[in-house]
Design a protein around this motif. Structure first.
Motif, PDB file in Angstrom:
ATOM      1  N   LEU A 124       0.724  -1.266  -0.114  1.00 49.72           N
ATOM      2  CA  LEU A 124      -0.015   0.016   0.039  1.00 49.72           C
ATOM      3  C   LEU A 124       0.936   1.306   0.047  1.00 49.72           C
ATOM      4  N   VAL A 125       0.161   2.194  -0.541  1.00 50.75           N
ATOM      5  CA  VAL A 125       0.909   3.561  -0.385  1.00 50.75           C
ATOM      6  C   VAL A 125      -0.141   4.639   0.243  1.00 50.75           C
ATOM      7  N   PRO A 126       0.236   4.954   1.541  1.00 49.84           N
ATOM      8  CA  PRO A 126      -0.754   5.817   2.318  1.00 49.84           C
ATOM      9  C   PRO A 126      -1.547   6.933   1.471  1.00 49.84           C
ATOM     10  N   GLY A 127      -2.911   6.779   1.336  1.00 52.19           N
ATOM     11  CA  GLY A 127      -3.777   7.909   0.770  1.00 52.19           C
ATOM     12  C   GLY A 127      -3.525   7.686  -0.768  1.00 52.19           C
ATOM     13  N   LYS A 128      -3.011   7.057  -1.311  1.00 54.65           N
ATOM     14  CA  LYS A 128      -2.966   6.680  -2.795  1.00 54.65           C
ATOM     15  C   LYS A 128      -3.564   5.210  -3.095  1.00 54.65           C
ATOM     16  N   LEU A 129      -3.687   5.142  -4.649  1.00 56.15           N
ATOM     17  CA  LEU A 129      -4.145   4.018  -5.006  1.00 56.15           C
ATOM     18  C   LEU A 129      -3.095   2.850  -4.836  1.00 56.15           C
ATOM     19  N   ILE A 139      -5.371  -8.374   0.250  1.00 60.51           N
ATOM     20  CA  ILE A 139      -5.941  -7.366   1.418  1.00 60.51           C
ATOM     21  C   ILE A 139      -5.687  -5.935   1.145  1.00 60.51           C
ATOM     22  N   SER A 140      -5.085  -5.555  -0.062  1.00 58.33           N
ATOM     23  CA  SER A 140      -5.055  -4.215  -0.496  1.00 58.33           C
ATOM     24  C   SER A 140      -6.174  -3.553  -1.145  1.00 58.33           C
ATOM     25  N   ILE A 141      -7.228  -4.588  -1.282  1.00 59.19           N
ATOM     26  CA  ILE A 141      -8.422  -4.255  -2.113  1.00 59.19           C
ATOM     27  C   ILE A 141      -8.881  -3.018  -1.943  1.00 59.19           C
ATOM     28  N   ASP A 142      -9.063  -2.645  -0.743  1.00 54.82           N
ATOM     29  CA  ASP A 142      -9.891  -1.505  -0.377  1.00 54.82           C
ATOM     30  C   ASP A 142      -9.228  -0.015  -0.779  1.00 54.82           C
ATOM     31  N   GLN A 143      -7.827  -0.275  -1.276  1.00 53.42           N
ATOM     32  CA  GLN A 143      -7.275   1.045  -2.110  1.00 53.42           C
ATOM     33  C   GLN A 143      -7.065   0.491  -3.489  1.00 53.42           C
ATOM     34  N   GLY A 144      -7.578  -0.523  -4.068  1.00 55.58           N
ATOM     35  CA  GLY A 144      -7.800  -0.707  -5.427  1.00 55.58           C
ATOM     36  C   GLY A 144      -7.312  -2.022  -5.788  1.00 55.58           C
ATOM     37  N   GLY A 145      -6.141  -2.705  -4.870  1.00 55.66           N
ATOM     38  CA  GLY A 145      -5.612  -3.957  -4.999  1.00 55.66           C
ATOM     39  C   GLY A 145      -4.432  -3.999  -5.603  1.00 55.66           C
ATOM     40  N   ASN A 146      -3.467  -5.045  -5.373  1.00 57.66           N
ATOM     41  CA  ASN A 146      -2.224  -5.297  -6.006  1.00 57.66           C
ATOM     42  C   ASN A 146      -2.341  -6.168  -7.123  1.00 57.66           C
ATOM     43  N   CYS A 147      -3.540  -7.018  -7.291  1.00 55.11           N
ATOM     44  CA  CYS A 147      -3.676  -7.790  -8.325  1.00 55.11           C
ATOM     45  C   CYS A 147      -4.539  -7.230  -9.459  1.00 55.11           C
ATOM     46  N   PHE A 148      -4.281  -7.378 -10.742  1.00 52.09           N
ATOM     47  CA  PHE A 148      -5.230  -6.799 -11.594  1.00 52.09           C
ATOM     48  C   PHE A 148      -6.636  -7.748 -11.748  1.00 52.09           C
ATOM     49  N   SER A 149      -6.340  -8.927 -11.327  1.00 53.06           N
ATOM     50  CA  SER A 149      -7.767  -9.618 -11.287  1.00 53.06           C
ATOM     51  C   SER A 149      -8.710  -9.662 -10.058  1.00 53.06           C
ATOM     52  N   THR A 150      -8.146  -9.193  -9.269  1.00 50.05           N
ATOM     53  CA  THR A 150      -9.029  -9.072  -7.974  1.00 50.05           C
ATOM     54  C   THR A 150     -10.487  -8.275  -7.972  1.00 50.05           C
TER      55      THR A 150
END
Length: 311
Positions: free
Chosen positions: A268-273, A295-306
């Motif tokens: 995650l990057v605080p306050g960013k996508l 678990i980064s999905i609340d800020q867009g997610g690290n996986c393109f398919s999520t």
């Protein structure tokens, strides 16, 4: 002050923003606390416990929102299917909302704009800095710990094979390979949990200090090769990478991803996508039955398919 605690309506969300013990403290301080009927049932707190603590139980969510000066929630406002109205539309000017708003997530942009237009004051818990002064308000660290632990257990449960090395009369089953991307609070807990389960664990983080923490837990570090001046921002948090460095990071990860049985995403990057680190072709390179937890999905997610909230 009138404080409202509505029932969470996000799919699969069983938490409640205030437990009876918290309610009793608020009431003792002179607040009136309104709790929506069955708000705590998913977390095993019953209405009679809230009544004993001094709360008033309301059947109607709209009434709770209308009467409250301050709303306490776990997740950002959602569309209420039962009432056919968005929770923001039940709120009013000057009302305060304390919750995880995740304003950086694209899916929440319109909701944040609507709150601003209505004059609702939002205090987002994912924006509380991790400093000593704010430690008793740092709900994000607590929830990240839960997500790291429970997320890895869920991954092990979905994986169609044993996690640890197992010896049987007919032969040996090798331990699974786990990759944790992003070794903040959630990622470190995921590493520790995977190690306890008996997995072979690798970890990747653009911040060298974070990668060292992962190494101290027994993870093999995947060197992403991003310089500190590019990777690390104020307070030691990760920065949004320029496109060329993000592509280099993806290329380094690509070599490791295909060998993994479980990938745990928590960068995650605080306050960013959140950065997209797993592309579709990387996911396709994994063996059938492999598991990705993002678990980064609340800020867009690290996986393109999520897809948020879906398995």
């Amino acid at each position: 002050m009138i404080i409202g605690v509505p029932r969470e309506i996000m799919h699969g969300e069983n938490r409640v923003a205030a437990i009876p013990e918290t309610v009793s403290k608020l009431v003792a301080d002179g607040a009136v606390v309104l709790v929506e009927k069955s708000a705590g049932e998913g977390a095993f707190y019953h209405d009679d416990e809230y009544i004993t603590a001094g709360a008033r139980i309301l059947d109607d969510a709209a009434e709770l929102y209308q009467k409250s000066d301050l709303i306490l929630k776990v997740k950002e406002p959602q569309y209420n299917e039962a009432l056919k109205i968005h929770e923001v539309d039940m709120m009013h000017k000057g009302q305060y909302l304390i919750t995880f708003l995740h304003p950086a997530a694209p899916v929440n942009h319109e909701m944040i704009k609507q709150m601003a237009e209505k004059g609702i004051v939002g205090l987002t818990l994912d924006g509380v800095p991790r400093i000593s002064r704010a430690q008793n308000m740092d709900a994000l660290t607590s929830m990240s710990t839960c997500a790291g632990y429970k997320g890895m257990l869920m991954a092990a449960n979905y994986l169609p094979k044993f996690v640890p090395q197992i010896f049987t009369a007919t032969g040996m089953i090798k331990p699974v390979n786990v990759l944790v991307i992003g070794t903040g609070v959630g990622g470190l807990q995921a590493i520790a949990t995977a190690k306890r389960l008996g997995a072979i664990v690798s970890a990747a983080d653009i911040r060298k200090d974070a990668a060292e923490h992962a190494k101290s837990l027994g993870a093999k570090v995947v060197d992403l090769g991003v310089p500190d001046e590019v990777a690390v921002g104020k307070g030691g948090y990760a920065k949004t990478l320029p496109a060329e460095w993000l592509e280099k990071e993806q290329n380094v990860l690509r070599e490791t991803v295909s060998k993994m049985d479980i990938i745990f995403c928590s960068a995650l990057v605080p306050g960013k996508l959140a950065p997209v680190l797993l592309t579709d072709d990387m996911v396709a390179s994994m063996a059938p039955g492999s598991v990705i937890v993002d678990i980064s999905i609340d800020q867009g997610g690290n996986c393109f398919s999520t897809v948020p909230g879906e398995v």
